[in-house]
Scaffold this active site. Structure first.
Site, mmCIF file in Angstrom:
data_model
loop_
_atom_site.group_PDB
_atom_site.id
_atom_site.type_symbol
_atom_site.label_atom_id
_atom_site.label_comp_id
_atom_site.label_asym_id
_atom_site.label_seq_id
_atom_site.Cartn_x
_atom_site.Cartn_y
_atom_site.Cartn_z
ATOM 1 N N LYS A 1 13.691 84.782 136.339
ATOM 2 C CA LYS A 1 14.625 84.384 137.409
ATOM 3 C C LYS A 1 14.341 82.930 137.805
ATOM 4 O O LYS A 1 15.265 82.121 137.903
ATOM 5 C CB LYS A 1 14.419 85.278 138.628
ATOM 6 C CG LYS A 1 15.032 84.750 139.934
ATOM 7 C CD LYS A 1 14.852 85.685 141.099
ATOM 8 C CE LYS A 1 13.598 85.443 141.878
ATOM 9 N NZ LYS A 1 13.618 84.365 142.877
ATOM 10 N N ASN A 2 13.067 82.608 137.994
ATOM 11 C CA ASN A 2 12.717 81.288 138.537
ATOM 12 C C ASN A 2 12.764 80.168 137.506
ATOM 13 O O ASN A 2 12.541 79.012 137.844
ATOM 14 C CB ASN A 2 11.365 81.353 139.241
ATOM 15 C CG ASN A 2 11.464 82.155 140.530
ATOM 16 O OD1 ASN A 2 12.562 82.482 140.986
ATOM 17 N ND2 ASN A 2 10.323 82.516 141.093
ATOM 18 N N CYS B 1 13.439 82.195 155.630
ATOM 19 C CA CYS B 1 13.678 83.557 155.140
ATOM 20 C C CYS B 1 12.524 84.409 155.679
ATOM 21 O O CYS B 1 11.683 83.939 156.440
ATOM 22 C CB CYS B 1 13.728 83.574 153.617
ATOM 23 S SG CYS B 1 12.124 83.327 152.860
ATOM 24 N N ARG C 1 10.218 77.792 155.230
ATOM 25 C CA ARG C 1 10.716 77.239 153.963
ATOM 26 C C ARG C 1 11.400 75.864 154.132
ATOM 27 O O ARG C 1 12.554 75.668 153.803
ATOM 28 C CB ARG C 1 11.688 78.207 153.293
ATOM 29 C CG ARG C 1 11.218 79.628 153.176
ATOM 30 C CD ARG C 1 10.052 79.871 152.242
ATOM 31 N NE ARG C 1 10.308 79.599 150.850
ATOM 32 C CZ ARG C 1 10.833 80.471 149.987
ATOM 33 N NH1 ARG C 1 11.196 81.630 150.413
ATOM 34 N NH2 ARG C 1 11.009 80.148 148.726
ATOM 35 N N ASP D 1 3.594 85.252 144.336
ATOM 36 C CA ASP D 1 4.637 86.254 144.073
ATOM 37 C C ASP D 1 4.061 87.572 143.586
ATOM 38 O O ASP D 1 4.806 88.534 143.410
ATOM 39 C CB ASP D 1 5.645 85.732 143.038
ATOM 40 C CG ASP D 1 6.478 84.596 143.600
ATOM 41 O OD1 ASP D 1 7.189 83.941 142.820
ATOM 42 O OD2 ASP D 1 6.387 84.341 144.812
ATOM 43 N N ARG E 1 17.669 91.094 143.664
ATOM 44 C CA ARG E 1 17.633 89.627 143.502
ATOM 45 C C ARG E 1 16.691 89.233 142.378
ATOM 46 O O ARG E 1 16.872 88.226 141.725
ATOM 47 C CB ARG E 1 17.149 88.973 144.810
ATOM 48 C CG ARG E 1 18.052 89.196 145.983
ATOM 49 C CD ARG E 1 17.684 88.295 147.119
ATOM 50 N NE ARG E 1 17.513 86.927 146.657
ATOM 51 C CZ ARG E 1 17.044 85.938 147.419
ATOM 52 N NH1 ARG E 1 16.687 86.192 148.658
ATOM 53 N NH2 ARG E 1 16.925 84.719 146.954
HETATM 54 C C1 EPZ Z 1 9.300 78.783 144.467
HETATM 55 O O1 EPZ Z 1 9.766 78.681 145.788
HETATM 56 C C2 EPZ Z 1 9.743 80.166 143.974
HETATM 57 N N1 EPZ Z 1 11.205 80.239 143.998
HETATM 58 C C3 EPZ Z 1 9.142 81.233 144.880
HETATM 59 O O2 EPZ Z 1 9.513 82.490 144.337
HETATM 60 C C4 EPZ Z 1 7.619 81.118 144.827
HETATM 61 O O3 EPZ Z 1 7.047 82.069 145.702
HETATM 62 C C5 EPZ Z 1 7.201 79.695 145.253
HETATM 63 O O4 EPZ Z 1 7.861 78.722 144.421
HETATM 64 C C6 EPZ Z 1 5.702 79.477 145.153
HETATM 65 O O5 EPZ Z 1 5.284 79.699 143.839
HETATM 66 C C7 EPZ Z 1 11.897 79.702 142.971
HETATM 67 O O6 EPZ Z 1 11.336 79.134 142.045
HETATM 68 C C8 EPZ Z 1 13.396 79.851 143.033
HETATM 69 P P1 EPZ Z 1 7.332 75.909 147.186
HETATM 70 P P2 EPZ Z 1 9.702 77.234 146.538
HETATM 71 O O7 EPZ Z 1 8.212 74.755 147.486
HETATM 72 O O8 EPZ Z 1 9.870 76.158 145.556
HETATM 73 C C9 EPZ Z 1 6.078 74.367 151.466
HETATM 74 C C10 EPZ Z 1 10.254 84.679 144.422
HETATM 75 O O9 EPZ Z 1 9.725 85.656 144.962
HETATM 76 N N2 EPZ Z 1 7.155 73.366 151.344
HETATM 77 O O10 EPZ Z 1 6.461 75.829 145.971
HETATM 78 O O11 EPZ Z 1 10.640 77.304 147.692
HETATM 79 C C11 EPZ Z 1 6.603 75.790 151.520
HETATM 80 O O12 EPZ Z 1 6.983 76.148 152.833
HETATM 81 C C12 EPZ Z 1 10.298 83.368 145.158
HETATM 82 O O13 EPZ Z 1 10.723 84.654 143.270
HETATM 83 C C13 EPZ Z 1 7.304 72.412 152.354
HETATM 84 O O14 EPZ Z 1 6.567 72.419 153.329
HETATM 85 O O15 EPZ Z 1 8.231 77.220 147.076
HETATM 86 C C14 EPZ Z 1 5.420 76.593 151.034
HETATM 87 O O16 EPZ Z 1 4.528 76.795 152.107
HETATM 88 C C15 EPZ Z 1 9.805 83.506 146.580
HETATM 89 N N3 EPZ Z 1 8.298 71.498 152.233
HETATM 90 C C16 EPZ Z 1 4.767 75.656 149.997
HETATM 91 O O17 EPZ Z 1 5.300 74.358 150.278
HETATM 92 C C17 EPZ Z 1 9.139 71.470 151.149
HETATM 93 O O18 EPZ Z 1 10.018 70.581 151.081
HETATM 94 C C18 EPZ Z 1 5.091 75.988 148.540
HETATM 95 O O19 EPZ Z 1 6.473 76.271 148.482
HETATM 96 C C19 EPZ Z 1 8.972 72.443 150.140
HETATM 97 C C20 EPZ Z 1 7.968 73.373 150.256
#
Ligand code: EPZ
Length: 419
Positions: free
Chosen positions: A22-23, A117, A122, A306, A398
């Protein structure tokens, strides 16, 4: 709405095939915006997030064809609506991945802020700051991101924090920027490697794949291509835990074991016997109760967030005590109250769950809240004595392709029924 009804206590056995990631599928589908001709994606999983992405692209003016073999051919080369509306974005936060490609190809974009969410606020500040460093003008008003750029110019981007989709957005934007972009502290998840491999097939010039430093030399245009999405390592990990928690023995085909090394190590520590051979992973628990394992999530190549909820369920019936620490998201514990209702002995202390294993859980009526928390409730239901029902199954759809069919093929007693 639908719910799942699970009669627990049956050790899983049999063989299944993993679905495409998916990702990986989501960013690669958005990468079609960069191309001057159609992009064909093979091994795309049949998931609601993929359908949502295709609907979003269609609303922007893209066209797509679902081929008989399940692959998707998408032509996003002539978009006529450079916006992603709240109604769709609120159902799938990954819509933010349309921002970088739209800016790079069309010079403008209006994207609804994804909002938070169940697992956290996020924010997308890292995405926006990095795009400004590439020369974009960004304004946030009334819940929307308004972005413009005559032409993006390569720059050195130093991410303060590792972010998967922020890395993906900047990689995609940089492919058509003028000059060289260097991304430091880039995320290294396998899904990013998959996106980069597809972008290079489309004509992008990217080096450093799989490392935390990526270099992208901007090119004039990108063309379509035909690409096969990598296996979904989180789906595979979830089914392996399903076998472990029920004391069963399963084989999963079409995997990439190297993407799951840390998870496989933890499953071995929990007492599972794991055999990997090419693209196949076999796990057998031989009816044993799991051994407690301590977990601490962090960015790849470390333990994936995850898989945190799934291992919390495994620890809930393990033979002693353990801790599960979540370092990525601030509220990825929505499964805890539901597991407690099944008789689990779990205590949340800050961002750490203390798990005291109980001999068995009892079935209960549960509520799904977010994708991976819902998966952990399914796992607990498969192991529990008696019957478990899980409402709001749309959360599972999803990220897990026909989950009840795959589990049934492994011997589980599980049905999807209308509420
Ligand atoms: C990706 O989300 C995945 N989604 C998530 O999978 C996964 O849990 C996550 O990466 C971590 O591996 C997809 O790839 C579609 P991050 P993402 O940006 O990119 C903070 C699932 O279950 N952050 O790596 O949104 C954020 O809040 C989903 O399949 C900021 O502060 O995660 C988090 O604490 C859930 N500012 C940390 O960074 C930003 O601009 C890492 O989040 C972006 C992120």
């Amino acid at each position: 709405m639908y719910k799942l009804v699970i009669k627990g206590g049956i050790p899983l056995s049999g063989t299944i095939k993993s679905a495409g990631s998916k990702n990986s599928s989501l960013p690669i589908l958005f990468a079609s915006i960069l191309a001057d001709s159609p992009l064909t994606l093979k091994n795309t999983p049949y998931l609601s997030d993929v359908s949502t992405t295709l609907r979003l692209l269609m609303d922007m003016g893209a066209e797509f064809v679902l081929e008989s073999d399940g692959s998707v051919c998408v032509d996003s080369s002539k978009l006529n609506n450079l916006s992603a509306d709240y109604e769709l974005v609120k159902t799938m936060r990954a819509s933010i991945l349309s921002l970088g490609p739209m800016l790079a190809k069309y010079g403008e974009a209006k994207i609804s802020l994804p909002g938070g969410c169940a697992i956290g606020t996020r924010p997308v500040n890292l995405h926006l700051k990095a795009l400004e460093e590439l020369g974009a003008t960004i304004m946030v008003k009334n819940g929307y991101i308004y972005a413009e750029s005559d032409n993006l110019v390569g720059a050195t981007i130093d991410f303060d924090q590792v972010s998967v989709t922020a890395t993906e957005n900047i990689v995609m934007a940089a492919t058509l920027a003028k000059g060289t972009t260097i991304i430091n502290n880039a995320a290294q998840e396998p899904e990013i490697t998959d996106l980069i491999n597809c972008l290079k097939l489309m004509g992008a010039n990217i080096s450093g794949t799989g490392t935390s430093t990526l270099t992208i030399e901007g090119v004039e245009t990108l063309s379509g291509a035909t690409y096969t999405v990598c296996p979904d390592r989180i789906e595979v990990g979830t089914y392996l835990v399903a076998a472990a928690i029920t004391g069963g023995s399963i084989t999963i085909k079409n995997c990439d074991p190297k993407d799951l090394r840390v998870v496989l190590d933890k499953l071995t520590d929990s007492g599972a016997n794991i055999v990997t051979e090419g693209d196949t992973i076999s796990l057998s628990m031989d009816g044993k109760r799991p051994t407690s394992v301590n977990i601490k999530t962090s960015a790849y190549p470390n333990f994936p967030t995850d898989m945190q909820a799934q291992f919390t369920a495994l620890n809930a019936i393990a033979d002693s005590s353990s801790t599960v620490t979540e370092t990525i998201f601030e509220n990825r514990f929505m499964h805890i109250p539901e597991l407690l209702r099944m008789g689990a002995d779990l205590t949340l202390e800050g961002n750490t769950v203390v798990c005291r294993g109980v001999k068995s859980l009892t079935g209960a009526n549960l509520m799904a809240t977010d994708l991976r928390a819902s998966a952990s409730l399914v796992l607990a239901g498969l192991a529990a004595k008696g019957t478990t029902t899980i409402d709001r199954v749309y959360h599972l759809d999803r990220g897990y392709e026909t989950i009840e069919e795959k589990l049934k093929s492994l011997g589980a007693q599980i049905e999807r029924v209308q509420d």
